[in-house]
Design a protein around this motif. Structure first.
Motif, PDB file in Angstrom:
ATOM      1  N   TYR A   3      37.070  28.649  54.463  1.00 17.98           N
ATOM      2  CA  TYR A   3      38.402  28.144  54.772  1.00 17.98           C
ATOM      3  C   TYR A   3      38.873  28.633  56.137  1.00 17.98           C
ATOM      4  O   TYR A   3      39.496  27.882  56.893  1.00 17.98           O
ATOM      5  CB  TYR A   3      39.407  28.558  53.695  1.00 17.98           C
ATOM      6  CG  TYR A   3      40.782  28.031  53.963  1.00 17.98           C
ATOM      7  CD1 TYR A   3      41.054  26.665  53.849  1.00 17.98           C
ATOM      8  CD2 TYR A   3      41.804  28.867  54.372  1.00 17.98           C
ATOM      9  CE1 TYR A   3      42.307  26.161  54.124  1.00 17.98           C
ATOM     10  CE2 TYR A   3      43.064  28.374  54.652  1.00 17.98           C
ATOM     11  CZ  TYR A   3      43.314  27.017  54.527  1.00 17.98           C
ATOM     12  OH  TYR A   3      44.560  26.522  54.815  1.00 17.98           O
ATOM     13  N   THR A   4      38.575  29.855  56.470  1.00 23.21           N
ATOM     14  CA  THR A   4      38.992  30.430  57.744  1.00 23.21           C
ATOM     15  C   THR A   4      38.477  29.619  58.924  1.00 23.21           C
ATOM     16  O   THR A   4      39.153  29.487  59.939  1.00 23.21           O
ATOM     17  CB  THR A   4      38.501  31.885  57.852  1.00 23.21           C
ATOM     18  OG1 THR A   4      39.084  32.630  56.787  1.00 23.21           O
ATOM     19  CG2 THR A   4      38.878  32.519  59.164  1.00 23.21           C
ATOM     20  N   ALA A  29      48.331  26.729  50.174  1.00 26.30           N
ATOM     21  CA  ALA A  29      47.799  26.282  48.882  1.00 26.30           C
ATOM     22  C   ALA A  29      46.330  25.870  48.973  1.00 26.30           C
ATOM     23  O   ALA A  29      45.555  26.114  48.050  1.00 26.30           O
ATOM     24  CB  ALA A  29      48.638  25.129  48.342  1.00 26.30           C
ATOM     25  N   ALA A  30      45.926  25.291  50.089  1.00 29.51           N
ATOM     26  CA  ALA A  30      44.524  24.879  50.245  1.00 29.51           C
ATOM     27  C   ALA A  30      43.602  26.086  50.384  1.00 29.51           C
ATOM     28  O   ALA A  30      42.452  26.053  49.933  1.00 29.51           O
ATOM     29  CB  ALA A  30      44.376  23.965  51.463  1.00 29.51           C
ATOM     30  N   GLY A  31      44.072  27.155  50.968  1.00 28.19           N
ATOM     31  CA  GLY A  31      43.251  28.335  51.175  1.00 28.19           C
ATOM     32  C   GLY A  31      43.274  29.324  50.023  1.00 28.19           C
ATOM     33  O   GLY A  31      42.383  30.155  49.888  1.00 28.19           O
ATOM     34  N   TRP A  32      44.276  29.205  49.166  1.00 27.28           N
ATOM     35  CA  TRP A  32      44.421  30.158  48.068  1.00 27.28           C
ATOM     36  C   TRP A  32      43.187  30.231  47.160  1.00 27.28           C
ATOM     37  O   TRP A  32      42.753  31.329  46.801  1.00 27.28           O
ATOM     38  CB  TRP A  32      45.675  29.837  47.259  1.00 27.28           C
ATOM     39  CG  TRP A  32      46.001  30.903  46.279  1.00 27.28           C
ATOM     40  CD1 TRP A  32      45.816  30.851  44.935  1.00 27.28           C
ATOM     41  CD2 TRP A  32      46.522  32.198  46.560  1.00 27.28           C
ATOM     42  NE1 TRP A  32      46.198  32.036  44.347  1.00 27.28           N
ATOM     43  CE2 TRP A  32      46.640  32.880  45.333  1.00 27.28           C
ATOM     44  CE3 TRP A  32      46.891  32.858  47.722  1.00 27.28           C
ATOM     45  CZ2 TRP A  32      47.116  34.187  45.250  1.00 27.28           C
ATOM     46  CZ3 TRP A  32      47.364  34.150  47.631  1.00 27.28           C
ATOM     47  CH2 TRP A  32      47.472  34.791  46.402  1.00 27.28           C
ATOM     48  N   LYS A  37      38.472  33.350  45.001  1.00 26.29           N
ATOM     49  CA  LYS A  37      37.026  33.479  44.779  1.00 26.29           C
ATOM     50  C   LYS A  37      36.489  34.750  45.416  1.00 26.29           C
ATOM     51  O   LYS A  37      35.625  35.429  44.847  1.00 26.29           O
ATOM     52  CB  LYS A  37      36.291  32.249  45.300  1.00 26.29           C
ATOM     53  CG  LYS A  37      36.502  31.044  44.418  1.00 26.29           C
ATOM     54  CD  LYS A  37      35.769  29.829  44.935  1.00 26.29           C
ATOM     55  CE  LYS A  37      36.115  28.647  44.045  1.00 26.29           C
ATOM     56  NZ  LYS A  37      35.397  27.459  44.399  1.00 26.29           N
ATOM     57  N   LEU A  38      36.986  35.099  46.596  1.00 27.34           N
ATOM     58  CA  LEU A  38      36.569  36.344  47.237  1.00 27.34           C
ATOM     59  C   LEU A  38      36.972  37.539  46.378  1.00 27.34           C
ATOM     60  O   LEU A  38      36.172  38.446  46.137  1.00 27.34           O
ATOM     61  CB  LEU A  38      37.176  36.462  48.636  1.00 27.34           C
ATOM     62  CG  LEU A  38      36.880  37.762  49.374  1.00 27.34           C
ATOM     63  CD1 LEU A  38      35.395  37.880  49.706  1.00 27.34           C
ATOM     64  CD2 LEU A  38      37.723  37.851  50.637  1.00 27.34           C
ATOM     65  N   GLU A  39      38.210  37.534  45.900  1.00 27.15           N
ATOM     66  CA  GLU A  39      38.694  38.636  45.060  1.00 27.15           C
ATOM     67  C   GLU A  39      37.910  38.713  43.749  1.00 27.15           C
ATOM     68  O   GLU A  39      37.574  39.800  43.283  1.00 27.15           O
ATOM     69  CB  GLU A  39      40.195  38.483  44.782  1.00 27.15           C
ATOM     70  CG  GLU A  39      41.068  38.504  46.018  1.00 27.15           C
ATOM     71  CD  GLU A  39      40.996  39.799  46.802  1.00 27.15           C
ATOM     72  OE1 GLU A  39      40.782  40.870  46.191  1.00 27.15           O
ATOM     73  OE2 GLU A  39      41.152  39.749  48.032  1.00 27.15           O
ATOM     74  N   GLU A  40      37.608  37.557  43.142  1.00 22.22           N
ATOM     75  CA  GLU A  40      36.838  37.531  41.899  1.00 22.22           C
ATOM     76  C   GLU A  40      35.441  38.094  42.100  1.00 22.22           C
ATOM     77  O   GLU A  40      34.951  38.879  41.280  1.00 22.22           O
ATOM     78  CB  GLU A  40      36.734  36.103  41.359  1.00 22.22           C
ATOM     79  CG  GLU A  40      38.027  35.561  40.803  1.00 22.22           C
ATOM     80  CD  GLU A  40      37.955  34.057  40.526  1.00 22.22           C
ATOM     81  OE1 GLU A  40      36.867  33.449  40.681  1.00 22.22           O
ATOM     82  OE2 GLU A  40      38.999  33.487  40.161  1.00 22.22           O
ATOM     83  N   ALA A  41      34.799  37.706  43.190  1.00 17.77           N
ATOM     84  CA  ALA A  41      33.442  38.199  43.467  1.00 17.77           C
ATOM     85  C   ALA A  41      33.460  39.705  43.705  1.00 17.77           C
ATOM     86  O   ALA A  41      32.603  40.436  43.191  1.00 17.77           O
ATOM     87  CB  ALA A  41      32.861  37.469  44.673  1.00 17.77           C
TER      88      ALA A  41
END
Length: 122
Positions: A3-4, A29-32, A37-41
């Motif tokens: 996304y970045t 909202a599009a980047g959330w 996913k980064l936090e979950e991983a």
């Protein structure tokens, strides 16, 4: 990072409340979902790792990604600093090495991790 690097990404950044030299990125909202996913991983690795090396390497990757996202708040995707990408690549390589070591796999030769220096076009 996906996304970045999107040209239409809408990221803002504010000063970190406890780290004066650090910015915190905020996503629209599009980047959330990417942030989630980064936090979950990161959480998944922290739940299962028994290695301090893997834990540290995971944190380094997350910090590098967050730093690039925060920089994206003030830079277009094509103008992000090359050194920060190189730092991310090194952090990812260290993470892979740590995980492979923890799993009892052979390490990947350092030559496979060679960081290619990107130079701006003259």
């Amino acid at each position: 990072m996906a996304y970045t690097l999107e040209p239409t990404a809408n990221i803002t950044a504010v000063q970190h409340p406890r780290k004066p030299d650090s910015l915190m990125p905020f996503f629209d909202a599009a980047g959330w979902p990417y942030k989630e996913k980064l936090e979950e991983a990161s959480m998944a690795v922290r739940l299962v790792t028994e290695s301090a090396e893997t834990l540290s390497a995971t944190g380094d990757v997350v910090r590098c990604v967050r730093q690039l996202a925060a920089l994206r708040a003030t830079h277009c995707a094509s103008a992000l600093p090359v050194n920060d990408f190189e730092r991310l690549q090194l952090a990812q390589n260290a993470f892979l090495t740590a995980v492979r070591r923890e799993l009892g796999l052979t390490t990947i030769p350092l030559s496979a991790y060679a960081v290619r220096r990107l130079r701006p076009d003259p």
